[in-house]
Design an enzyme around this catalytic site. Structure first.
Site, short mmCIF file in Angstrom:
data_model
loop_
_atom_site.label_atom_id
_atom_site.label_comp_id
_atom_site.label_asym_id
_atom_site.label_seq_id
_atom_site.Cartn_x
_atom_site.Cartn_y
_atom_site.Cartn_z
N GLY A 53 -33.44 -20.36 14.53
CA GLY A 53 -34.49 -20.29 15.53
C GLY A 53 -35.75 -19.54 15.13
O GLY A 53 -36.55 -19.19 16.00
N PHE A 112 -30.67 -15.73 10.52
CA PHE A 112 -30.72 -16.15 11.92
C PHE A 112 -31.35 -17.54 12.05
O PHE A 112 -32.29 -17.86 11.30
CB PHE A 112 -31.53 -15.16 12.76
CG PHE A 112 -30.94 -13.77 12.73
CD1 PHE A 112 -29.94 -13.41 13.61
CD2 PHE A 112 -31.37 -12.86 11.78
CE1 PHE A 112 -29.37 -12.13 13.56
CE2 PHE A 112 -30.80 -11.58 11.71
CZ PHE A 112 -29.81 -11.22 12.60
N ASP A 156 -34.90 -24.85 4.35
CA ASP A 156 -34.01 -24.40 5.43
C ASP A 156 -34.71 -23.30 6.22
O ASP A 156 -35.05 -22.25 5.67
CB ASP A 156 -32.72 -23.87 4.78
CG ASP A 156 -31.69 -23.36 5.77
OD1 ASP A 156 -31.87 -23.56 6.98
OD2 ASP A 156 -30.70 -22.76 5.31
N MET A 213 -24.54 -17.03 2.40
CA MET A 213 -25.43 -15.86 2.48
C MET A 213 -24.53 -14.63 2.45
O MET A 213 -24.34 -13.94 3.45
CB MET A 213 -26.26 -15.93 3.77
CG MET A 213 -27.35 -17.00 3.70
SD MET A 213 -28.03 -17.41 5.31
CE MET A 213 -26.84 -18.66 5.80
N HIS A 273 -24.65 -28.82 7.36
CA HIS A 273 -25.00 -27.53 6.75
C HIS A 273 -24.19 -26.42 7.42
O HIS A 273 -24.24 -26.25 8.64
CB HIS A 273 -26.50 -27.30 6.93
CG HIS A 273 -27.04 -26.12 6.21
ND1 HIS A 273 -27.35 -26.13 4.86
CD2 HIS A 273 -27.36 -24.87 6.64
CE1 HIS A 273 -27.85 -24.96 4.51
NE2 HIS A 273 -27.86 -24.16 5.56
N HIS A 333 -23.82 -23.09 2.71
CA HIS A 333 -24.87 -22.13 2.32
C HIS A 333 -24.30 -20.72 2.43
O HIS A 333 -24.13 -20.20 3.54
CB HIS A 333 -26.08 -22.33 3.26
CG HIS A 333 -27.21 -21.38 3.02
ND1 HIS A 333 -28.26 -21.23 3.92
CD2 HIS A 333 -27.48 -20.54 2.00
CE1 HIS A 333 -29.12 -20.34 3.45
NE2 HIS A 333 -28.66 -19.89 2.29
N MET A 339 -22.33 -16.23 6.69
CA MET A 339 -23.02 -14.93 6.63
C MET A 339 -21.99 -13.82 6.74
O MET A 339 -21.08 -13.88 7.58
CB MET A 339 -24.00 -14.80 7.80
CG MET A 339 -24.99 -15.93 7.89
SD MET A 339 -26.05 -15.67 9.31
CE MET A 339 -27.03 -17.17 9.25
N ASP A 381 -23.56 -22.48 7.49
CA ASP A 381 -24.15 -21.19 7.13
C ASP A 381 -23.11 -20.08 7.19
O ASP A 381 -22.67 -19.70 8.27
CB ASP A 381 -25.28 -20.85 8.11
CG ASP A 381 -26.53 -21.65 7.84
OD1 ASP A 381 -27.00 -21.66 6.69
OD2 ASP A 381 -27.05 -22.27 8.79
N MET A 416 -35.80 -21.09 0.82
CA MET A 416 -35.72 -20.65 2.22
C MET A 416 -37.12 -20.60 2.83
O MET A 416 -38.05 -20.05 2.23
CB MET A 416 -35.08 -19.26 2.32
CG MET A 416 -33.58 -19.21 2.02
SD MET A 416 -32.55 -20.25 3.09
CE MET A 416 -32.87 -19.54 4.72
N SER A 440 -27.71 -27.90 10.75
CA SER A 440 -26.99 -26.62 10.62
C SER A 440 -26.21 -26.32 11.88
O SER A 440 -26.80 -26.14 12.96
CB SER A 440 -27.98 -25.49 10.36
OG SER A 440 -27.31 -24.25 10.54
N SER A 477 -31.79 -25.54 15.15
CA SER A 477 -32.24 -25.60 16.54
C SER A 477 -32.80 -26.97 16.90
O SER A 477 -32.51 -27.49 17.99
CB SER A 477 -33.34 -24.56 16.78
OG SER A 477 -33.00 -23.35 16.19
C1 DX5 Z 1 -30.82 -19.21 8.41
C2 DX5 Z 1 -29.90 -20.36 8.09
C3 DX5 Z 1 -30.40 -21.65 8.56
C4 DX5 Z 1 -30.53 -21.77 10.07
C5 DX5 Z 1 -31.63 -22.74 10.37
O1 DX5 Z 1 -30.40 -18.08 7.75
O2 DX5 Z 1 -29.72 -20.46 6.68
O3 DX5 Z 1 -29.62 -22.72 8.05
O4 DX5 Z 1 -29.35 -22.21 10.68
O5 DX5 Z 1 -31.87 -22.75 11.73
P1 DX5 Z 1 -33.22 -23.30 12.36
O6 DX5 Z 1 -33.32 -24.75 11.98
O7 DX5 Z 1 -33.00 -23.09 13.81
O8 DX5 Z 1 -34.36 -22.50 11.80
ZN ZN Z 2 -28.76 -22.28 5.87
#
Ligand code: DX5
Ligand code: ZN
Length: 218
Positions: free
Chosen positions: A144, A142, A174, A67, A32, A65, A36, A34, A136, A7, A197
């Protein structure tokens, strides 16, 4: 088949193109992305123009993805930007069946995602027309965060439903995926692993990607 999908949310956005190429050269299968909107989730990342800007740099599968609210309305923008797979949330305000159809009509694969509080059975009526279910393992919004182990029951139930109906549907996880949690998710039945991360905060992403893959295959 096992797929590792780093990601870019955890990457250095000022070098997004180079980071994407680095993922390809480090053995990633997918990338990936993300998206948002600050409405469906309490954070804003990036949109279709940013995805389009890196599309020409790599042939990695773009695993988008969403969101966001109104995924039906925006699906076309992401398909035009070069998405290969468009995953949206069951909890969004768009009609699930219509949105899956729309994504397919745009020539993309369609994924359906559920937040931690949503029962996995919610996606069962749509499995016939879904290429991937994203379970999920953190609250979306977020990077991390810590992996939610109690989501593994949902993965197991989903895996058995897909097998029982002889369907070909990928199961993606994820959030909080690392060298340890990838094993647990793989044993539960997941085959596509998003890691932000764990990959981008490492000095050696190729080594991490290889270990994620090997641990998933154990
Ligand atoms: C969270 C995202 C994830 C995120 C995963 O809302 O959909 O894809 O980037 O990050 P880590 O691997 O750091 O949990
Ligand atoms: Zn994601």
């Amino acid at each position: 088949m096992i797929k590792i999908s780093p990601s870019v949310l955890a990457s250095d956005f000022s070098r997004l193109g180079e980071e994407s190429i680095l993922m390809k050269n480090s053995g990633a299968d997918w990338l990936h992305l993300d998206v948002m909107d600050g409405h469906f989730v309490p954070n804003i990342s990036f949109g279709a123009p940013v995805i389009k800007s890196i599309r020409g740099l790599t042939d990695l599968v773009f695993d988008v993805h969403l969101m966001i609210s109104d995924p039906f309305k925006y699906a076309e923008d992401f398909a035009s930007a070069g998405a290969d797979i468009i995953t949206f949330h069951y909890e969004s305000n768009s009609d699930v069946s219509d949105t899956l159809d729309k994504i397919h009509s745009l020539g993309c694969k369609a994924g359906l995602s559920i937040k931690p509080g949503t029962p996995v059975e919610s996606v069962f009526p749509f499995l016939d027309k879904t290429d991937m279910v994203l379970v999920m393992t953190v609250e979306p919004g977020f990077g991390g965060q810590s992996f939610m182990f109690d989501m593994m029951d949902k993965v197991k139930i989903l895996k058995s439903e897909i097998a029982g109906r002889f369907l070909d549907v990928d199961i993606q996880v994820d959030g909080g995926i690392n060298e340890e949690t990838v094993r647990i998710a793989a044993r539960a039945g997941a085959n596509v692993f998003v890691a932000g991360s764990a990959v981008f905060k490492s000095d050696n992403p190729a080594a991490i990607i290889e270990r994620l893959r090997n641990n998933a295959l154990e």
